[in-house]
Design a protein around this motif. Sequence first.
Motif, short mmCIF file in Angstrom:
data_model
loop_
_atom_site.label_atom_id
_atom_site.label_comp_id
_atom_site.label_asym_id
_atom_site.label_seq_id
_atom_site.Cartn_x
_atom_site.Cartn_y
_atom_site.Cartn_z
N UNK A 1 0.83 -1.21 0.00
CA UNK A 1 0.00 0.00 0.00
C UNK A 1 0.87 1.26 0.00
N UNK A 2 1.92 1.26 0.84
CA UNK A 2 2.77 2.44 0.97
C UNK A 2 3.67 2.66 -0.24
N UNK A 3 4.16 1.56 -0.84
CA UNK A 3 5.23 1.67 -1.84
C UNK A 3 4.78 1.59 -3.29
N UNK A 4 3.73 0.83 -3.58
CA UNK A 4 3.43 0.44 -4.96
C UNK A 4 3.34 1.60 -5.93
N UNK A 5 2.68 2.69 -5.53
CA UNK A 5 2.45 3.79 -6.47
C UNK A 5 3.73 4.55 -6.81
N UNK A 6 4.76 4.41 -5.97
CA UNK A 6 6.02 5.11 -6.24
C UNK A 6 6.98 4.24 -7.05
N UNK A 7 6.61 2.98 -7.25
CA UNK A 7 7.41 2.04 -8.05
C UNK A 7 6.77 1.92 -9.42
N UNK A 8 7.50 2.26 -10.45
CA UNK A 8 6.95 2.26 -11.81
C UNK A 8 7.43 1.03 -12.58
N UNK A 9 6.53 0.50 -13.43
CA UNK A 9 6.85 -0.66 -14.26
C UNK A 9 6.64 -0.26 -15.72
N UNK A 10 7.64 0.37 -16.35
CA UNK A 10 7.50 0.76 -17.76
C UNK A 10 7.37 -0.48 -18.65
N UNK A 11 6.56 -0.35 -19.70
CA UNK A 11 6.39 -1.43 -20.68
C UNK A 11 5.92 -2.74 -20.04
N UNK A 12 5.14 -2.61 -18.98
CA UNK A 12 4.61 -3.79 -18.31
C UNK A 12 3.27 -4.22 -18.90
N UNK A 13 2.61 -5.14 -18.21
CA UNK A 13 1.33 -5.67 -18.69
C UNK A 13 0.21 -4.64 -18.58
N UNK A 14 0.29 -3.78 -17.57
CA UNK A 14 -0.76 -2.77 -17.36
C UNK A 14 -0.14 -1.38 -17.52
N UNK A 15 -0.57 -0.60 -18.49
CA UNK A 15 0.02 0.74 -18.70
C UNK A 15 -0.05 1.62 -17.45
N UNK A 16 -1.04 1.40 -16.60
CA UNK A 16 -1.17 2.22 -15.39
C UNK A 16 -0.02 1.98 -14.41
N UNK A 17 0.62 0.82 -14.53
CA UNK A 17 1.73 0.51 -13.63
C UNK A 17 2.94 1.39 -13.89
N UNK A 18 2.95 2.09 -15.00
CA UNK A 18 4.05 3.02 -15.30
C UNK A 18 3.72 4.43 -14.85
N UNK A 19 2.57 4.61 -14.23
CA UNK A 19 2.12 5.94 -13.81
C UNK A 19 2.18 6.06 -12.30
N UNK A 20 1.80 7.23 -11.80
CA UNK A 20 1.76 7.44 -10.35
C UNK A 20 0.37 7.17 -9.78
N UNK A 21 -0.54 6.66 -10.60
CA UNK A 21 -1.86 6.29 -10.10
C UNK A 21 -1.70 5.10 -9.16
N UNK A 22 -2.27 5.20 -7.97
CA UNK A 22 -2.15 4.11 -7.00
C UNK A 22 -3.01 2.93 -7.43
N UNK A 23 -2.50 1.69 -7.28
CA UNK A 23 -3.31 0.52 -7.66
C UNK A 23 -4.69 0.50 -7.01
N UNK A 24 -4.81 1.05 -5.80
CA UNK A 24 -6.11 1.07 -5.14
C UNK A 24 -7.12 1.93 -5.90
N UNK A 25 -6.60 2.84 -6.77
CA UNK A 25 -7.48 3.74 -7.52
C UNK A 25 -7.71 3.27 -8.96
N UNK A 26 -7.19 2.11 -9.32
CA UNK A 26 -7.41 1.62 -10.69
C UNK A 26 -8.90 1.50 -11.04
#
Length: 745
Positions: free
Chosen positions: A552-577
């Motif tokens: 919860x604390x870390x995920x949104x600050x960790x980016x995954x460029x070119x991953x399976x979900x484009x949102x993972x490369x953004x600062x949008x928190x997974x809880x807000x997907x």
Amino acid sequence: MLAPIEHRIAVELGVRPAQVIAAIALLDEGATVPFIARYRKEATGELDDTRLRNLEERLTYLRELEERRAAILASIHEQGKLTPELRAGIEDAETKQRLEDLYLPYRQKRRTKAQIAREAGIEPLALALLGDPNLTPEQEAERFLNADAGFGDSKAVLDGARQILMETFAEDAELLGQLREYLKEHGLLRSTVVEGKESEGAKFRDWFDFAEPIAVMPSHRALALLRGRNEGVLNVALVLDSELEAEKILPGPGPCEQRIAVRFGIRNQNRPADKWLQDTVRWTWKVKIHTHLELELMNELRERAEEEAIRIFGKNLKDLLLAAPAGQHVTMGIDPGIRTGCKIAVVDATGKLLATATIFPHEPRNDWAGALATIARLAAQHGVSLVAIGNGTASRETDKLVQDVMKRYPEARLQKIVVSEAGASVYSASELAAREFPDLDVSIRGAVSIARRLQDPLAELVKIEPKSIGVGQYQHDVSQTRLARSLDAVVEDCVNAVGVDVNTASVPLLTRISGLNAGLAANIVGYRDANGAFRSREDLRKVPRLGDKTFEQAAAFLRVPNGDNPLDASSVHPEAYPVVERIIVDLKRPIKELLGDSRVLKAVNASNYIDERFGLPTVQDILKELEKPGRDPRPEFKTANFADGVEEVKDLRPGMILEGVVTNVAAFGAFVDIGVHQDGLVHVSALANTFVKDPHTVVKAGQIVKVKVLEVDLQRQRIALTMRMGDEPTQGKRHDAAPDRKSVV
């Protein structure tokens, strides 16, 4: 009765109590400041990271205050001396200082002369003389002789009585408060040179005979005086303004002695005990109260100066960490040197080491041609586009060398930049560098660091202990614990403001991410090495010891460029997907098409997506991020151009207009690197054509500025600059010397 802690903090910060209560609850649950500031805006009413840091600091202070209050109440209660009035005073005390004043008479202390006198039965005499000055001290003392206790004559008895009254006067909380305020208003910090230290302490000569009100003394001046005292060069004392011209002072008690006398009803009416009582007042002031308050106010000044110095260091560090990155380019780092040669390291676009070399273009070998050939060969072989040159010894000479390469080999299309190498040597000798490059010479590791800090200052500088970067004022004189805590918070805020690529970030960089520590960071890198690149943020849950709270604390600050979900490369928190998914459904556009489409996203009504969990601030942040996914808050990369032929201080002439880089900002101005191995100072009064209270409002570390040379002091290696082009040079005129950069770090 004092208001609850939450309400006091709310008043200090100028916010609602509900905001403070929510923030404290989140902090107590283990949430970090970056996480709260970014992803819990609804709960805190959009408190930013600066206010949250201030809130966190005050919360710690006030909780410590309440613990101390409880301990004091318990101690006095155990002594059977806790009256209702004393309890009320203690419960109403707003500062630790006030608490300690009230506790002073009840504090357990070593056996004093006053206690010995009390045990000998002399206290009634002291109280009698204070209550009735018509009594004759010597006659009354005869009644209290006690040879067995060491009071065999009237002089010893009266000395004991005086000690009792002195202790009583000095432990009066109301009197201490009055005298403290008077000293704050009328006290001067005075410095004089220690006899025989004039030559040895020449750098402190501006303070050899100096005085300034303690209430308005700026932090850098206070720290300079205290450093001079610690080095045995200066005598520093707190004096009253009325004491500076002693010959003009009329005979009689001073203003502080008068206040002591008034407090206890002591007046000179030529009664038998009046002189004895006045002498007691004088000794109370000189021996007890002045010494106590001088130490206290000097400590208070030091703490205030340290706080300002730490604030300045933090601001400069933030500016350096958030400096523009050159980006992913193959880069050559050169750590200049003369006799030992220049160390070269070439790194690829991700910072991976490709090649190393050592060249000797300068004395004594003067192998200019060989050095040119080596640089050109490495540049061609690895496709180098940027050359980072450390700004230490032989920097300008090495800069000339690279410029020569660029002229002779234009097809290489090299771009050179002089980079601050502050802290590079610390990194080179660190355990981290040794683990990464066990077979590399320490100086070559420095060249690697210089190259990488051009590519991404933030990613490289986090590997260095923040205080080693040296962008403060008198940083070695302040509390190292407080400095480290403050700078760590700055680094944490900066790293999380930018975010990191979880597939390339180093352990030191990941360690600074909200919710992570060194162990978890190492686990992330270990998992990455064993299983390949992360494909999604959800994969982070597979990392050992990374639980739901950490995610919860870390995920949104960790980016995954070119991953399976484009949102993972953004600062949008997974809880807000789910909010994004609702937007996608309404717009009937796949996420990949929607990202970056400002025209469509600006037309979205954020209020349509508010629910019980996500309020308007969060939805607005989501839409902004979708417009520019993974945006970097750092500025565009630019470089400064140093003037040709200006390589040493002796090359400078008053009136020259030069380009430079701000290396450090202090309370009194800004230091600027103009390429002569010695930073010049732009005094705060010369930063702009208008009044400047805080230099940080005009300049910041790393900024490129245009300056004019006002004065050059070759003997002291000091350079006075101005950013006001209309200023006339002051060479040959009287000029109050400003400190050089080395003297304030």
